[in-house]
Enzyme design. Structure first.
Site, PDB file in Angstrom:
ATOM      1  N   GLU A 126       1.291  -1.081   0.309  1.00  0.00           N
ATOM      2  CA  GLU A 126      -0.173  -0.036  -0.218  1.00  0.00           C
ATOM      3  C   GLU A 126       1.010   1.892  -0.125  1.00  0.00           C
ATOM      4  OE1 GLU A 126      -3.413   0.401   0.482  1.00  0.00           O
ATOM      5  OE2 GLU A 126      -2.850   2.368  -0.532  1.00  0.00           O
ATOM      6  N   ASP A 181       1.166   4.008  -2.723  1.00  0.00           N
ATOM      7  CA  ASP A 181       1.019   5.282  -3.007  1.00  0.00           C
ATOM      8  C   ASP A 181       1.825   6.308  -3.290  1.00  0.00           C
ATOM      9  OD1 ASP A 181      -1.750   4.006  -1.839  1.00  0.00           O
ATOM     10  OD2 ASP A 181      -1.064   4.732   0.385  1.00  0.00           O
ATOM     11  N   SER A 218      -7.451   2.441  -3.632  1.00  0.00           N
ATOM     12  CA  SER A 218      -5.810   2.737  -3.224  1.00  0.00           C
ATOM     13  C   SER A 218      -5.229   3.077  -4.035  1.00  0.00           C
ATOM     14  CB  SER A 218      -5.625   1.323  -2.956  1.00  0.00           C
ATOM     15  OG  SER A 218      -5.678   1.394  -1.486  1.00  0.00           O
TER      16      SER A 218
END
Ligand SMILES: *[C@@H]1O[C@H](CO)[C@@H](O)[C@H](O)[C@H]1NC(C)=O
Ligand SMILES: *[C@@H]1O[C@H](CO)[C@@H](O)[C@H](O)[C@H]1NC(C)=O
Ligand SMILES: *[C@@H]1O[C@H](CO)[C@@H](O)[C@H](O)[C@H]1NC(C)=O
Ligand SMILES: *[C@@H]1O[C@H](CO)[C@@H](O)[C@H](O)[C@H]1NC(C)=O
Ligand SMILES: *[C@@H]1O[C@H](CO)[C@@H](O)[C@H](O)[C@H]1NC(C)=O
Ligand SMILES: *[C@@H]1O[C@H](CO)[C@@H](O)[C@H](O)[C@H]1NC(C)=O
Length: 700
Positions: free
Chosen positions: A375, A379, A606
């Protein structure tokens, strides 16, 4: 109300369900040390919330004379600070209970305190325990009971965090698959997944079923009750009436024992990009006979990998655009020990050929590089690739084993306590709206919403991913919901004070007509909302809040969507008066991310959130180059631009978000929201056209 031996009257702050044990946290038998120091956060009752709301809206509304006249930290304090009486009452209460530290934030509306566990227990009438995380063994100290405060303090306190609140999870947390269930009257294979990632091929996963209808416990499959499963026939048939395509593969499956279940996999089944297929799977036994056939319930489509250049091209960002202004700041916000790796980031920049590789990253909070997660890498790589050169902050909210909480409210309070916080902030964490107060404490949702307004007043942009499990927010408690008799909005994307972002994938098959009568192979690339009903293996969120009413900036768009019943679920399963989300969407399928030196296709809202956030940083750069301020809270402007210049967004008109996943197993609600022309509750206003937006943002 509840009477206590000490004769004080206590007001219950949590609802009865508050403190339900989080399924990922197990109570540890050893009692905590009574002298153990616990940190709590006390949200003080603020003043002038209505004035704050008006101010936040007027500085964000392009039609208002105060547009862009953002407030400083001190000006926000002047509006919302708690009264001296409130501060004194709460401080005295904490001191009377042996607090060893009391830290009042700069806005004078939140106190962080540290005090011995035994004092806390008697002060709010709970018993604290250690809880261990079933995934990573981390230990936190919390209560599974409802806390309460003396009734004379109820007018001074909104809520207390760190007592019965359990940490926030990432959208992309993987869940263990449930053991397969099987009806022995059939020997068709039990399909687990049929999906395509990152290339022109499909992978099929299934639990093998023996000829006699029993689930096997051995490899090779069915050696305990022969004949064994020797091959698998996978049959592909075009799902589009406009194309006649049919082919078969006969393969030897690779089978292994995972958590006491036999799972067989066949990968690399080559298919044609962008074509939607129906897939049927039949086992061939060693005696040459065939099992019954299982049909995957959804179409399957494969599309090429996405790299930053794909995004620039789709959204018309000039190639090699680099931000040079150090004031164009941005951040990704992380929870749950999600860390990024600078070497992966460096390799990503090099291999992707992106300029600006030496852009500094400011790290707030811990970042254990040897424990980098998907994640966080996703990002930071994507926000920085879309907006290269923008000074970027990695803001990590840490849950330090036994002493600290981690939550979105804590981040928002820390932002407000900062003189120059990052201008654009991307958050890919969240949960189901109906579970927020149950698990994080009564009042948590409402207070977070006020904190978002404070940030709007400051000119800060908050971008939130709107969830990967459809309109039902299907999934395990507390992040999702196991069932969907009604649909479940997602938090905090449902807040009218954030910009909620959903996901698309790239395909020329981007108009409804493609799924009826015409072959769309030769059309220019467009985008479709990510959904199981449109060929992908997960479904983007979207819907209407049950706690926040419709903000006026979106009313004409939402009313026109609501006037089209063919796109909507029955009115009994959603709240037409609520805030509609998402606001916009962006690519979020097959994004190649560098993780531990390897490039892996990653999916999710995400991915879309940092991509959209990067576009906002580029727009901030354009504005600042022209002597204007940052965009701040975007929504009033986004809807206004969409009204005046619809071409500023690519309208996503195909998508249906009724499905999701429970325990990683695809599951569908009976209903969801369909995409359509204009704003809708899956594709929002659409995806950004930077070329047009860059001109539009200079008009205000
Ligand atoms: C594929 O397999 C199915 C089932 O055995 C069969 O009916 C069909 O004719 C096969 N198609 C091709 C193109 O071989
Ligand atoms: C996948 O299949 C293609 C074509 O059949 C082949 O060229 C390629 O080598 C295969 N890849 C793997 C990883 O097996
Ligand atoms: C960082 O992560 C590694 C790998 O999980 C772990 O062994 C190490 O203890 C961590 N370091 C710190 C300071 O937490
Ligand atoms: C984590 O908590 C322990 C006490 O339990 C403390 O000694 C340590 O400094 C804390 N670490 C951080 C990074 O706050
Ligand atoms: C708020 O900011 C001040 C500095 O202005 C700092 O001393 C304090 O620790 C901060 N509080 C929190 C909770 O971040
Ligand atoms: C629908 O939304 C409104 C406005 O947010 C709220 O007041 C109402 O309670 C909601 N209804 C339900 C059934 O949740």
């Amino acid at each position: 109300m509840q009477a206590l031996p000490s004769i004080l009257l206590f007001a219950a702050i949590c609802s009865v369900v508050c403190g339900i044990q989080h399924p990922d946290w197990h109570k540890v038998d050893i009692s905590p040390d009574p002298e153990h120091i616990v940190k709590i956060g006390v949200a003080l009752r603020q003043q002038n919330v209505d004035l704050l709301t008006e101010t936040a809206l007027s500085v964000s509304d392009p039609d208002s004379p105060s547009y862009g006249k953002y407030l400083s930290m001190d000006e926000i304090t002047e509006i919302v600070s708690a009264t001296p009486t409130t501060i004194k009452a709460v401080t005295n209460w904490l001191l009377d209970n042996k607090a060893i530290s009391i830290d009042l934030v700069n806005n004078r509306d939140f106190i962080f305190a540290a005090l011995p566990l035994s004092s806390l227990e008697s002060m709010v009438n709970v018993k604290m325990h250690h809880f261990e995380n079933i995934h990573d063994g981390r230990v936190i100290t919390r209560s599974s009971q409802t806390y309460s405060i003396p009734s004379y303090l109820s007018e001074h306190i909104d809520l207390i965090t760190g007592i019965s609140s359990f940490p926030m999870e990432s959208r992309r947390k993987s869940h263990k698959p449930s053991p397969p269930t099987h009806d022995s009257s059939s020997n068709a294979p039990s399909l687990i997944s049929v999906l395509s990632r990152g290339g022109p091929n499909v992978a099929v996963k299934f639990t093998p079923i023996c000829k006699n209808g029993q689930i096997t416990k051995t490899t090779p499959p069915c050696s305990e009750s022969p004949p064994t499963v020797s091959h698998t026939l996978i049959s592909f048939t075009s799902a589009s009436p406009a194309i006649s395509e049919h082919f078969n593969y006969t393969e030897v499956p690779t089978c292994s024992n995972i958590n006491n279940a036999i799972v067989c996999e066949i990968t690399n089944l080559t298919v044609v990009y962008y074509h939607n297929y129906n897939v049927h799977v039949t086992q061939i036994y060693s005696d040459g006979s065939e099992s019954e056939t299982s049909s995957w319930k959804w179409p399957v489509v494969s599309t090429p990998p996405v790299v930053p250049q794909t995004i620039s091209q789709m959204y018309r960002v000039p190639p090699n655009y680099v931000i040079e202004n150090p004031k164009v700041t941005q951040a990704v916000v992380e929870f749950e020990q999600q860390y990024f790796s600078t070497s992966d980031l460096q390799l990503f920049f090099e291999e992707m050929g992106i300029p600006g590789a030496n852009t500094p990253v400011t790290v707030i909070g811990p970042n254990n590089q040897t424990d980098a997660g998907g994640e966080a890498n996703l990002d930071i790589q994507y926000i920085m690739a879309v907006a290269p050169g923008a000074p970027t902050t990695f803001w990590s909210i840490y849950a330090n084993s036994s002493v600290e909480i981690d939550d979105i409210l804590k981040w928002a309070v820390a932002m407000s306590n900062t003189t120059n916080p990052p201008l654009v902030n991307s958050i890919s964490y969240g949960m189901s709206e109906n579970n927020v107060d149950k698990y994080l404490g009564d009042g948590y949702l409402a207070r977070s919403d006020i904190e978002f307004r404070k940030l709007a007043g400051r000119g800060i942009t908050i971008i939130i991913a709107d969830g990967d499990t459809g309109a039902g927010d299907l999934g395990a408690l507390p992040m999702g919901n196991p069932t969907c008799t009604t649909l479940h909005p997602d938090w905090p994307s449902q807040s009218p004070w954030v910009t909620a972002i959903g996901t698309t994938y790239i395909t020329p098959w981007a108009e409804p007509i493609c799924y009826k009568s015409i072959d769309c192979d030769g059309l220019p690339l467009g985008e479709v909302s990510t959904s199981m009903d449109n060929g992908l293996f997960w479904t983007t969120g979207g819907g209407f809040s049950n706690t926040q009413s419709q903000p006026s900036y979106q009313s004409s768009f939402v009313s026109s969507y609501l006037s089209n019943p063919s796109l909507l679920p029955p009115s009994s399963v959603f709240n037409a008066s609520g805030r509609g989300y998402p606001d916009a969407v962006a690519i979020g399928h097959n994004c190649m991310v560098c993780i531990e030196g390897e490039f892996i296709p990653v999916d999710g809202t995400s991915a879309s959130a940092p991509i959209f956030a990067g576009i906002v940083s580029l727009l901030n750069d354009v504005r600042m180059k022209n002597g204007k301020g940052p965009l701040g809270f975007l929504n009033p402007l986004l809807y206004k631009i969409a009204q005046n210049t619809p071409q500023a967004f690519y309208d996503v008109t195909v998508g249906y978000n009724r499905c999701g996943a429970y325990d990683w197993i695809p599951t569908c609600c009976e209903f969801g929201y369909h995409a359509g022309v204009g704003w809708d509750a899956i594709g929002g206003l659409g995806t950004p056209n930077f070329e047009i937006l860059a001109k539009e943002v200079l008009n205000y």
